[in-house]
Each structure stands twice: as structure tokens, then as C-alpha cells.
Design an enzyme around this catalytic site. Structure first.
Site, PDB file in Angstrom:
ATOM      1  N   CYS A 128     -72.223  -2.114   5.347  1.00  0.00           N
ATOM      2  CA  CYS A 128     -71.867  -1.004   4.732  1.00  0.00           C
ATOM      3  C   CYS A 128     -72.440   0.298   5.105  1.00  0.00           C
ATOM      4  O   CYS A 128     -73.804   0.416   5.579  1.00  0.00           O
ATOM      5  CB  CYS A 128     -71.924  -0.848   3.038  1.00  0.00           C
ATOM      6  SG  CYS A 128     -70.961  -2.287   2.427  1.00  0.00           S
ATOM      7  N   LYS A 130     -74.474   3.437   6.096  1.00  0.00           N
ATOM      8  CA  LYS A 130     -75.540   3.766   6.954  1.00  0.00           C
ATOM      9  C   LYS A 130     -76.360   2.611   7.547  1.00  0.00           C
ATOM     10  O   LYS A 130     -77.062   2.669   8.530  1.00  0.00           O
ATOM     11  CB  LYS A 130     -76.414   4.692   6.512  1.00  0.00           C
ATOM     12  CG  LYS A 130     -75.739   5.869   5.783  1.00  0.00           C
ATOM     13  CD  LYS A 130     -74.572   6.526   6.584  1.00  0.00           C
ATOM     14  CE  LYS A 130     -73.708   7.587   5.820  1.00  0.00           C
ATOM     15  NZ  LYS A 130     -73.054   6.716   4.942  1.00  0.00           N
ATOM     16  N   GLU A 453     -71.902  13.427   1.046  1.00  0.00           N
ATOM     17  CA  GLU A 453     -70.345  13.038   1.021  1.00  0.00           C
ATOM     18  C   GLU A 453     -69.733  13.629  -0.050  1.00  0.00           C
ATOM     19  O   GLU A 453     -70.099  13.939  -1.002  1.00  0.00           O
ATOM     20  CB  GLU A 453     -70.003  11.669   1.233  1.00  0.00           C
ATOM     21  CG  GLU A 453     -70.235  10.704   2.401  1.00  0.00           C
ATOM     22  CD  GLU A 453     -69.875   9.553   2.717  1.00  0.00           C
ATOM     23  OE1 GLU A 453     -69.946   8.755   3.411  1.00  0.00           O
ATOM     24  OE2 GLU A 453     -69.725   8.901   1.216  1.00  0.00           O
ATOM     25  N   SER A 479     -66.707  11.193   2.800  1.00  0.00           N
ATOM     26  CA  SER A 479     -66.377   9.646   2.847  1.00  0.00           C
ATOM     27  C   SER A 479     -65.241   9.161   3.706  1.00  0.00           C
ATOM     28  O   SER A 479     -64.168   9.870   3.811  1.00  0.00           O
ATOM     29  CB  SER A 479     -66.268   9.267   1.616  1.00  0.00           C
ATOM     30  OG  SER A 479     -65.779   7.699   1.397  1.00  0.00           O
TER      31      SER A 479
END
Length: 563
Positions: A128, A130, A453, A479
Site C-alpha cells: 500500500c 508509500k 492527501e 489520494s
């Protein structure tokens, strides 16, 4: 020890070979390791499993399959952990300050582990946000034989016969505020939108990067799209464990695979798939570790000449599972190849070229509703557009494939806010009207800090029924689940003196996505007066880690890498 084995294990022999390494072998024996295992190639397996992120909750099973594959091929796997932040859980509070910076820590931690303990090769297991780019950065930095295998995408949920995902939940908040949904319906949606393990079901950041890992050539075909719960994902992990031994045997390293050809393939697929705008941060950071330059100008150039073939959530009704059933990334590459848009000579971790892989897989699109034909695309240009103008002289980024036609070109009235929280409060309070442009500043890499985000404000705009009439412009980021006229990465950011910091309530902002421009329509004399009395704001930062990050992070236009 046979000569071939000595050559293969030269790196780990620094830790296991020779009389003076007797203490080292003693410590390895304390792990239960036999002398035979010490003589074999030592393969580091970086596992980002935790009990926080749905995409990582099952990685113990993926890693076990990897280790089985390594052992079947004659190696000794040695597992170690990395951190991971769930962007969904970190959204819209102070936790998001730490998400993008975690990318650097992940890369650094793998470098440390693989240098402190000189493995012969690596298998990296992310899923997922980063974690994927952080691991890819480490692979190129270390440049020892490496393969990536992710945990795979989540399936879409279902509510009352309609398929849904996490973004539906975010947008439902605005619908509840408007009275178009009651809280019992929201509670039902909460329970069903994310049905199990895996990276969230749409073409959001995690799945974008997992698909591009495959495209770049550092992951096996299927890595980006095979669902997390599918047995094929376990088989893929076993093959990855076996294949890293072949890479070691042939001394094929990440920088042999990641070349200028890979850069082009990655950006082409990014545009064809309609990936998250976060790829514009991550791909430059990844390629930088290989000494390759990927600028916003290259993104824009390739976007203009690459058709958009897919409209996966949030841009359309399809999900990653549908892309997998349609033939996955190989099918998209095969379709692009028909127009000569893929560098088929690029080497991959299979030990073969892209072209050889596509031929061996007999890659072809199995559903042209999910992957459009090359001569009948959703759009002639790619999913991401780079805008420039006086408001973003170094560039800004928008996922144009997810923008309503009405918002592609318009002049909007600025409604500036100095934080995400202030903007969200105004949106949910009904203070934002059709024709407005919500401007959120001081959320860039330095100003945020950490470049948060903006999924909550974009989802709130959509949920409040303003997606076809309101833009959002920010020096922060979005996002992969954001949709609408969401323009991010505005550079220079407000904290660095960017013009976005001078925008005042009621200013006119001209948005022209087809023309690739973003301009503040305020005359130069007025701007000069504003500049004379303006001092960029400095947020109070308590975290020692974030204080260090602010000192060293570059602009979004450079991938927000650390100097």
C-alpha cells in the site's frame, strides 16, 4: 564450497565465510540456522506486514510463499520488517503529515538492513501507499538482484446489488450532510465497502504503484492485478522467490532492468491506466535512485501522445479485479504495442524482454469494455495532465480522466483556506457554491509538512453534489481515490513563496486543462502590492522527525525527495 556457489554468495560471505567470521556464524546458529543454510545464498525478504493496514494484514502468507520459493530454488530466506502507514486511516488528521515522509524511512530502513546484513539478493513484499515506492527506491539504491511481489488488490464490496469501494464511504459523508442518505445506510456501507484484505479496490495509489512495478519490470506479470484472496497470488509469490535465485545466478540487477526504456513504459502505462496523481511524485523519486531524470515535462509530453484506455474507480465503474480478468497489465501493454507505444526491448525480472514476455503470455485484451481498443480509447490523451501558468510556474497535476467535462475549462472564484481542516468545514457547512475554486495552501511538502492527501475535501465536494461545478486547487496532493477537478502539487508551494499564498477571496482563477494552463487573473500591480506585505506562514512543528524533513525535502515538482 563449489566455485559457482562462492561466486553467488560473495556478498553474504562477508558475514558467513572464513575463520574470522566464526562469531558471526555462532549468531546465525542461534537463529536455528544450519551450516548448509549458511553456505547457500542469503536472500533478504522485506515484509511490510502489520495489523493496521488491510492491504498488509495477510502479508505473512505472501511472505511464507516467497520463502518457500526461495528454499525450493536453493536459497536461504531471511525475513525482516518495514513500517507502513495506511493513508485511509491517516486521512484528515495530523497522521497524514507522516505518510509521504514514511517513503524515505522505508527506503532508508531497507538500505540499512541489507547493508548491515549483506544479503545476496532481496525480495520486497509491499502493498500500500508509500511502501511500494519506498521499497522500489531501496532496490535501485542497493542495486543487488531484487524482485518485488505485492499483496494484491482488495475485491470491490457490494451494497444492495451495487459494487462499492472505500471512496463511496468518503463521498457518503457529504450525502448524509445533504440529507440524501441516512446514517443507517452509511453504517451499512461502512460494513461492506472494504470486504477483506488487499489494497483498496480501485486505481488508487497502491494499485497504481503495484501495476507500475510490473510495468517497470521489477515484478512478475500479474503483480499489479491478481486479487489478494486468489490462490494465484500465492503461486505468484512462490515464483517470485524462485525467480530471485535466477536473477542472482545471472547477476541481473535493478539498474539493468530500470533504464530509459523503463521510464517511458512506466509513464505510458500510467497514462493509459489513468493512475493516481501520486505517481507523479513517486516515479521521479524511484528513477532518481537509478540516476534517471523524470521531469514533469516528460510526463506531459508522453501524456499528450498516449491514449487513455481504462477508466477504473474512481474515474469509472470498473475495478482492479476487472482489469485482471481482462488480461491485466500485459493486455494493456499489448494494446499499446499495436501503436508502437511500448519499448518491447526493455529487460524485465523474468530475465526476458517485455516483448518476449508478451509473446510467451499471448497477451491480449479479453474485455474491451474494461480496456478500450487502441483505436477507440476513452480519450486520445493520458489520464494525467500537467498544468503550468502564473499560479504554478513549476507545474501542477490533475487526473484529467476523472474530471467532469464541465470542469475541463472554466474561470472560477477563489475561496482560499490555509489548511485542509478549514476547507472541509466550509464545504460541509454549505459555504462553497457552484463556480467556486477551493484553494487549500500551506499543505505542500514543506508547508504541510508532509504534503497531506486531500481525499476528504474532494470527497466532500462530490458528496455535496458539487463535482461538476467546483474545483479544488492545492499545493498538497490527492489520494488516487480523488475525482473531480482536483488540481494538486502546485509548485512553488505557499510555504516557499509560491503565488498560491497570495490568492485572496473572490480572485478569478482560469483553469484550462486541455490547454494545460492554470492562471490567477490578477494584474501585476496588485500582485506586486500583495507581495510587498506578504510573508509565507510557518506552521509550528513539534515532531523532531518532521523538523528534519522540512529542512531537506524538495518541491513536489521534483518528486518531494530529500536533498
Amino acid at each position: 564450497m563449489p566455485a559457482a556457489t562462492k561466486r553467488m554468495t560473495a556478498r553474504s560471505a562477508k558475514m558467513t565465510g572464513g575463520l574470522e567470521k566464526a562469531p558471526h556464524r555462532s549468531l546465525l546458529a542461534a537463529l536455528g540456522m544450519t551450516r548448509e543454510e549458511m553456505r547457500r545464498p542469503l536472500i533478504g525478504v522485506a515484509n511490510s506486514a502489520n495489523e493496521i493496514i488491510p492491504g498488509h494484514i495477510h502479508l505473512d502468507k505472501i511472505v511464507q510463499a516467497v520463502k518457500d520459493g526461495v528454499r525450493m530454488a536453493g536459497g536461504t530466506p531471511m525475513e525482516f520488517p518495514t513500517i507502513g502507514v495506511c493513508d485511509g486511516l491517516a486521512m484528515n488528521h495530523e497522521g497524514m503529515h507522516f505518510s509521504l515522509p514514511s517513503r524515505e524511512l522505508i527506503a532508508d530502513s531497507i538500505e540499512i538492513m541489507a547493508s548491515g546484513h549483506p544479503f545476496d539478493a532481496l525480495v520486497l513484499v509491499p502493498n500500500c501507499d508509500k511502501v511500494v515506492p519506498g521499497m522500489l527506491m531501496a532496490a535501485l539504491r542497493l542495486n543487488i538482484p531484487t524482485i518485488v511481489v505485492s499483496g494484491g488488490p482488495m475485491l470491490a464490496g457490494e451494497v444492495r446489488g451495487k459494487r462499492v469501494d472505500l471512496i463511496n464511504v468518503f463521498e457518503a459523508v457529504g450525502r448524509v450532510k445533504l440529507g440524501k442518505m441516512d446514517e443507517s445506510e452509511l453504517a451499512e456501507l461502512e460494513e461492506c465497502a472494504c470486504p477483506g484484505c488487499g489494497s483498496c479496490a480501485g486505481m488508487f495509489t497502491a494499485n497504481s504503484m503495484n501495476c507500475l512495478s510490473e510495468t517497470i519490470g521489477l515484478a512478475l506479470p500479474g503483480n499489479g492485478t491478481i486479487p489478494a484472496i486468489d490462490a494465484a497470488r500465492i503461486r505468484l509469490a512462490k515464483r517470485a522467490g524462485m525467480q530471485v535465485m535466477e536473477l542472482l545466478k545471472r547477476n541481473i540487477r535493478p539498474r539493468d532492468i530500470v533504464t530509459e526504456k523503463s521510464v517511458k513504459n512506466a509513464v505510458r502505462l500510467d497514462m493509459a491506466l489513468g493512475c493516481s496523481t501520486n505517481t507523479v511524485l513517486h516515479l521521479p523519486a524511484i528513477f532518481r535512485e537509478a540516476g534517471l531524470d523524470l521531469t514533469l515535462a516528460i510526463f506531459d509530453e508522453l501524456s499528450r501522445s498516449t491514449p487513455n484506455l481504462c477508466r477504473l474507480s474512481p474515474a469509472g465503474p470498473d475495478y482492479i479485479q476487472d482489469l485482471n480478468a481482462a488480461g491485466g497489465i500485459p493486455a494493456v501493454m499489448a494494446e499499446l504495442s499495436k501503436a508502437g507505444l511500448i519499448e518491447t526491448g526493455a529487460l524485465t525480472c523474468t530475465g526476458k524482454t517485455v516483448g518476449e514476455n508478451l509473446a510467451e503470455l499471448k497477451a491480449a485484451v479479453r474485455n474491451h469494455e474494461v480496456v478500450r481498443p487502441i483505436d477507440a480509447p476513452y480519450a486520445k490523451q493520458g489520464g494525467i495532465a500537467v498544468l503550468t501558468g502564473n499560479l504554478a510556474p513549476l507545474g501542477a497535476v490533475v487526473k484529467q480522466s476523472a474530471v467532469a467535462p464541465e470542469m475541463m475549462k472554466r474561470t472560477a472564484k477563489a475561496r482560499p483556506f490555509d489548511s485542509e481542516e478549514a476547507a472541509v468545514a466550509a464545504i460541509l457547512a454549505g459555504e462553497i457554491k457552484p463556480g467556486d475554486a477551493v484553494v487549500i495552501r500551506y499543505e505542500g511538502p514543506k508547508g504541510g509538512p508532509g504534503m497531506r492527501e486531500m481525499l476528504t475535501p474532494t470527497s466532500s465536494i462530490m458528496g455535496m453534489g458539487l463535482g461538476e461545478s467546483v474545483a479544488l486547487i492545492t499545493d498538497g496532493r490527492f489520494s488516487g481515490g480523488s475525482r473531480g477537478a482536483a488540481i494538486g502539487h502546485v509548485s512553488p508551494e505557499a510555504a516557499s513563496g509560491g503565488l498560491i499564498g497570495l490568492v485572496q477571496d473572490g480572485d478569478a482563477i482560469e483553469i484550462d486543462i486541455p490547454g494545460r494552463t492554470l492562471n490567477l487573473l490578477v494584474d501585476e500591480d496588485t500582485l506586486a502590492q500583495r507581495k510587498a506585505s506578504h510573508r509565507p506562514k510557518r506552521k509550528s512543528v513539534k515532531s523532531p522527525f518532521l523538523k528534519r524533513y522540512v529542512k531537506h525535502v524538495t518541491s513536489a515538482a521534483q518528486g518531494a525527495v530529500l536533498e
